[in-house]
Design an enzyme around this catalytic site. Structure first.
Site, short mmCIF file in Angstrom:
data_model
loop_
_atom_site.label_atom_id
_atom_site.label_comp_id
_atom_site.label_asym_id
_atom_site.label_seq_id
_atom_site.Cartn_x
_atom_site.Cartn_y
_atom_site.Cartn_z
N HIS A 173 1.03 -1.25 0.08
CA HIS A 173 -0.18 -0.14 -0.14
C HIS A 173 0.86 1.21 -0.12
O HIS A 173 0.74 2.76 -0.96
CB HIS A 173 -0.94 0.40 1.41
CG HIS A 173 -1.70 1.17 0.92
ND1 HIS A 173 -1.33 2.47 1.42
CD2 HIS A 173 -3.52 1.28 0.84
CE1 HIS A 173 -3.16 3.11 1.75
NE2 HIS A 173 -3.77 1.96 0.66
N GLU B 14 0.42 3.74 -3.29
CA GLU B 14 1.10 4.71 -2.69
C GLU B 14 2.49 4.95 -2.79
O GLU B 14 3.24 3.65 -2.08
CB GLU B 14 0.46 6.00 -1.32
CG GLU B 14 -1.14 6.12 -2.00
CD GLU B 14 -1.86 6.30 -0.34
OE1 GLU B 14 -1.08 6.42 0.82
OE2 GLU B 14 -2.94 6.63 -0.58
N HIS C 38 -8.33 -3.15 -3.44
CA HIS C 38 -7.14 -3.30 -3.68
C HIS C 38 -6.82 -4.43 -4.62
O HIS C 38 -5.95 -3.74 -5.79
CB HIS C 38 -5.75 -2.27 -2.78
CG HIS C 38 -5.73 -0.95 -2.20
ND1 HIS C 38 -5.77 0.27 -3.27
CD2 HIS C 38 -5.60 -0.62 -0.97
CE1 HIS C 38 -6.29 1.13 -2.18
NE2 HIS C 38 -5.63 0.76 -1.26
#
Length: 301
Positions: free
Chosen positions: A179, A210, A242
């Site tokens: 993530h 990110e 995700h």
């Protein structure tokens, strides 16, 4: 001496003996009762729940008979689940539930991958709750996230790679999606994990949704390794939104679609880290070894 006098004297001696016994016998206190609060960001994706169920089973096996509560830090997910009739409380709710069960020593175990902003928010929430209810618990131990040490990274790498060993053929690459955080605030942890994975298996690469190492860097790494077939797997505790959309979804901007446009053959393994036994073992170890008592006042310098 009359019977009444003898009885009174015997009664007095008995009372004196009882008082002496009470003074000399140390008081017996109830043993402290421990409880476990498992804290995750949360998920509302049904297909992601096997990871949480497996973790729940692992914690209960390690701490048999210990009261266990779950808490989600995402208010959005809690509200969505409440509307579906599947409520999961927040941190304060979980701590209150343990207190009602007579728990006075709490182990709070984070299911975050690293000590980023979500973990910091968790710690603040626990501290605020302790401050709001002074004396409710004797101790509140905070278990650390998944990746804290070299041992953690090596254990996780071995678990992830071992779980894929039977599915990969010689020359297949493995792409892991973490993530990460905005502005690269989690980059060092991911870079440490990337180095550990590279040492264990040069055909495994990792990037994040990110953070500084993104899909463009990943494509560069795959080309440098001259790979043709790559497996995609989330490097997240659950294979949730995700994993099913940003990583392996059919949308044009998903990693799977973009890698196919780059000429790679793509396969997906939608398994959350919580579904991997060796990863669960790291979380359980952190809960068992937690020694950071948030009830203690910080040492003044």
């Amino acid at each position: 001496m009359s019977h009444i006098h003898r009885f009174s004297r015997s009664l007095g001696l008995l009372l004196a003996l009882c008082l002496l016994t009470a003074v000399l016998t140390p008081p017996v206190f109830a043993a402290p009762r421990e409880g476990l609060l498992v804290v995750a960001f949360g998920t509302s994706v049904p297909e992601a729940m096997p990871a949480f169920r497996a973790l729940d089973t692992a914690f209960r096996a390690e701490f048999p008979g210990m009261p266990l509560e779950w808490a989600y830090t995402s208010q959005r997910i809690r509200k969505k689940l409440a509307r579906q009739g599947k409520p999961v409380g927040g941190i304060s709710d979980g701590l209150a539930a343990l207190a009602r069960k007579g728990v006075n020593i709490v182990r709070v175990q984070s299911l975050h991958v690293m000590a980023g902003e979500e973990f910091s928010a968790l710690e603040r929430a626990v501290l605020l709750d302790i401050k709001a209810h002074p004396g409710r618990f004797q101790a509140v131990y905070l278990g650390r996230p998944l990746l804290e040490s070299r041992r953690d990274a090596e254990d996780v790498a071995a678990a992830v790679l071992g779980g894929m060993a039977a599915r990969r053929e010689g020359g297949d690459g493995l792409v892991l999606m973490g993530h990460g955080q905005e502005h690269g605030r989690a980059d060092l942890v991911l870079e440490g994990m990337r180095a550990t994975l590279a040492d264990a298996d040069p055909l495994t690469v990792i990037a994040s949704v990110e953070g500084s190492r993104d899909l463009d860097d990943l494509v560069h790494d795959l080309r440098a390794r001259q790979l043709k077939t790559v497996w995609l797997q989330p490097f997240m505790v659950v294979a949730g939104d995700h994993a099913r959309n940003d990583l392996a979804g059919p949308e044009a901007d998903s990693w799977a679609s973009r890698l196919r446009r780059e000429g790679f053959e793509v396969r997906a393994n939608l398994v959350g880290l919580g579904e991997i036994p060796g990863v669960r073992a790291v979380f359980v170890r952190h809960a068992r070894e937690a020694h950071d008592d948030l009830c203690k006042e910080p040492v003044k310098q």
